[in-house]
Design a protein around this motif. Sequence first.
Motif, PDB file in Angstrom:
ATOM      1  N   GLU A 143      22.351  44.325  22.110  1.00  0.00           N
ATOM      2  CA  GLU A 143      22.603  44.275  20.653  1.00  0.00           C
ATOM      3  C   GLU A 143      23.507  45.581  20.365  1.00  0.00           C
ATOM      4  OE1 GLU A 143      19.378  43.860  18.212  1.00  0.00           O
ATOM      5  OE2 GLU A 143      18.626  42.247  19.167  1.00  0.00           O
ATOM      6  N   PHE A 144      23.099  46.642  21.341  1.00  0.00           N
ATOM      7  CA  PHE A 144      23.843  48.184  20.823  1.00  0.00           C
ATOM      8  C   PHE A 144      25.197  48.018  21.328  1.00  0.00           C
ATOM      9  CE2 PHE A 144      19.231  49.803  20.419  1.00  0.00           C
ATOM     10  CZ  PHE A 144      19.538  50.456  19.150  1.00  0.00           C
ATOM     11  N   ASP A 145      25.443  47.578  22.565  1.00  0.00           N
ATOM     12  CA  ASP A 145      26.377  47.686  23.311  1.00  0.00           C
ATOM     13  C   ASP A 145      26.519  46.076  24.013  1.00  0.00           C
ATOM     14  OD1 ASP A 145      28.693  48.248  24.787  1.00  0.00           O
ATOM     15  OD2 ASP A 145      27.842  49.511  26.117  1.00  0.00           O
ATOM     16  N   GLU A 146      27.464  45.386  23.468  1.00  0.00           N
ATOM     17  CA  GLU A 146      27.734  44.011  23.978  1.00  0.00           C
ATOM     18  C   GLU A 146      28.317  44.112  25.520  1.00  0.00           C
ATOM     19  OE1 GLU A 146      29.888  42.016  20.897  1.00  0.00           O
ATOM     20  OE2 GLU A 146      27.868  41.155  20.194  1.00  0.00           O
ATOM     21  N   CYS A 187      34.152  36.695  27.843  1.00  0.00           N
ATOM     22  CA  CYS A 187      33.345  37.591  28.783  1.00  0.00           C
ATOM     23  C   CYS A 187      33.087  36.588  30.113  1.00  0.00           C
ATOM     24  CB  CYS A 187      32.164  37.854  28.104  1.00  0.00           C
ATOM     25  SG  CYS A 187      30.902  38.984  29.025  1.00  0.00           S
ATOM     26  N   GLU A 188      34.145  37.216  30.988  1.00  0.00           N
ATOM     27  CA  GLU A 188      33.696  36.461  32.360  1.00  0.00           C
ATOM     28  C   GLU A 188      32.307  36.538  32.740  1.00  0.00           C
ATOM     29  OE1 GLU A 188      35.060  40.625  33.206  1.00  0.00           O
ATOM     30  OE2 GLU A 188      35.530  38.988  31.948  1.00  0.00           O
ATOM     31  N   VAL A 189      31.584  37.530  32.678  1.00  0.00           N
ATOM     32  CA  VAL A 189      30.185  37.882  33.224  1.00  0.00           C
ATOM     33  C   VAL A 189      29.281  36.897  32.497  1.00  0.00           C
ATOM     34  CG1 VAL A 189      28.283  39.312  33.213  1.00  0.00           C
ATOM     35  CG2 VAL A 189      30.287  40.268  33.851  1.00  0.00           C
ATOM     36  N   ALA A 190      29.447  36.360  31.028  1.00  0.00           N
ATOM     37  CA  ALA A 190      28.397  35.617  30.457  1.00  0.00           C
ATOM     38  C   ALA A 190      28.883  34.273  30.905  1.00  0.00           C
ATOM     39  CB  ALA A 190      28.658  35.889  28.964  1.00  0.00           C
ATOM     40  N   TRP A 191      30.073  33.845  31.062  1.00  0.00           N
ATOM     41  CA  TRP A 191      30.464  32.431  31.574  1.00  0.00           C
ATOM     42  C   TRP A 191      29.844  32.196  32.973  1.00  0.00           C
ATOM     43  CZ3 TRP A 191      31.518  28.928  28.219  1.00  0.00           C
ATOM     44  CH2 TRP A 191      32.284  29.078  27.186  1.00  0.00           C
ATOM     45  N   HIS A 192      30.071  33.266  33.813  1.00  0.00           N
ATOM     46  CA  HIS A 192      29.557  32.809  35.309  1.00  0.00           C
ATOM     47  C   HIS A 192      27.977  33.012  35.017  1.00  0.00           C
ATOM     48  CE1 HIS A 192      27.997  34.914  39.013  1.00  0.00           C
ATOM     49  NE2 HIS A 192      28.814  34.156  39.336  1.00  0.00           N
ATOM     50  N   GLN A 193      27.264  33.722  34.266  1.00  0.00           N
ATOM     51  CA  GLN A 193      25.752  33.438  34.073  1.00  0.00           C
ATOM     52  C   GLN A 193      25.546  32.184  33.439  1.00  0.00           C
ATOM     53  OE1 GLN A 193      23.377  35.458  35.494  1.00  0.00           O
ATOM     54  NE2 GLN A 193      25.242  36.590  36.580  1.00  0.00           N
ATOM     55  N   LEU A 194      26.288  31.677  32.705  1.00  0.00           N
ATOM     56  CA  LEU A 194      25.915  30.203  31.957  1.00  0.00           C
ATOM     57  C   LEU A 194      26.127  29.262  32.966  1.00  0.00           C
ATOM     58  CD1 LEU A 194      25.281  28.797  29.282  1.00  0.00           C
ATOM     59  CD2 LEU A 194      27.701  28.739  28.863  1.00  0.00           C
TER      60      LEU A 194
END
Length: 318
Positions: free
Chosen positions: A160-163, A199-206
């Motif tokens: 929340e502080f740093d996306e 955000c490639e990291v979030a897509w990868h984790q999803l």
Amino acid sequence: MALESNERPDKPITKFESMLKTDDVYFFDAEDFEDIVHHYLNHGKISLAKKGIKIGLQQHPGSIELKLLQVEVMVFENQTEKAEALLDELQLLDHQNEEIYIQRANIYSKQDNHEGAVELLQRALSITTDSFDIYSLLGMEYLFMDNFKKAKESFMKCVEFDEQDYSSLYNVIYCFEFLEDYDGAIIYLNKYLENNPYCEVAWHQLGKQYFYKEMYTEALSAFDFAIISDDSFIGAYFEKGKVLEKLGRHKEAIENYETTISIEDPTSHAFLRIGKCYEKLKDTEMAKYYFYQTVHEDPLLDKGWLAITNLYFNIRDF
């Protein structure tokens, strides 16, 4: 001879290192010394950090922040008694300094007293407006205690502080996975991606969450979006290859594994997956070639040797 900082226009780090090589003594603000010491601590140069603290305290003997950095070094070097004694002195001077509680928590953590560390970090939270680092430390303490629900909540605060705090994002998903709450992870990541669509990291984790739930079409889409966001993201190509294997699209899977090899140095795991795909395509010679590439890259990878053994067994070459 002490020189005023404005007489030397160089950055504090450069100026400090220049001072160490000469007989000159340059004057720095206490904040400059803090930056210098942080720099060396972040780069693992403890001896230079200790020199920075020593000279800094000679010029600014009343600096609580420099003394707290001294405590940090003491804790790192397992001089916990000295660290606690200095913290006792500092607490008499400034009992509302959250860093004092953070350093005490670090000592407790090193002593495996994680409950005590959490109590101290909670106290630090109550007296500070800058809670980002404290939530990160809390998350790690909860992980040590196997309290994945509390750890997840703490790391969520960090995001929340740093996306862009991907370390905390990974930890959030790790907690979801450990709790086997893949649906919760999917909901969380989709909400995150509403604000961070590239955000490639979030897509990868999803994609990985969809893979766990055997939702292969959705997983494939997620990995495609990860690649669109960063076409050099090796992890997305590799995971996409695994999904394509599950869908029986082995030629496409091979293309994705080969892409990982073309972007960076080849890995034994990529060679192994390519070999497995050729095996499924009944191309024994190519499968054999890549299995041998696997064990050449990593002679200790048992899966590579087992793949070779199974291949020879299946063609009855005992």
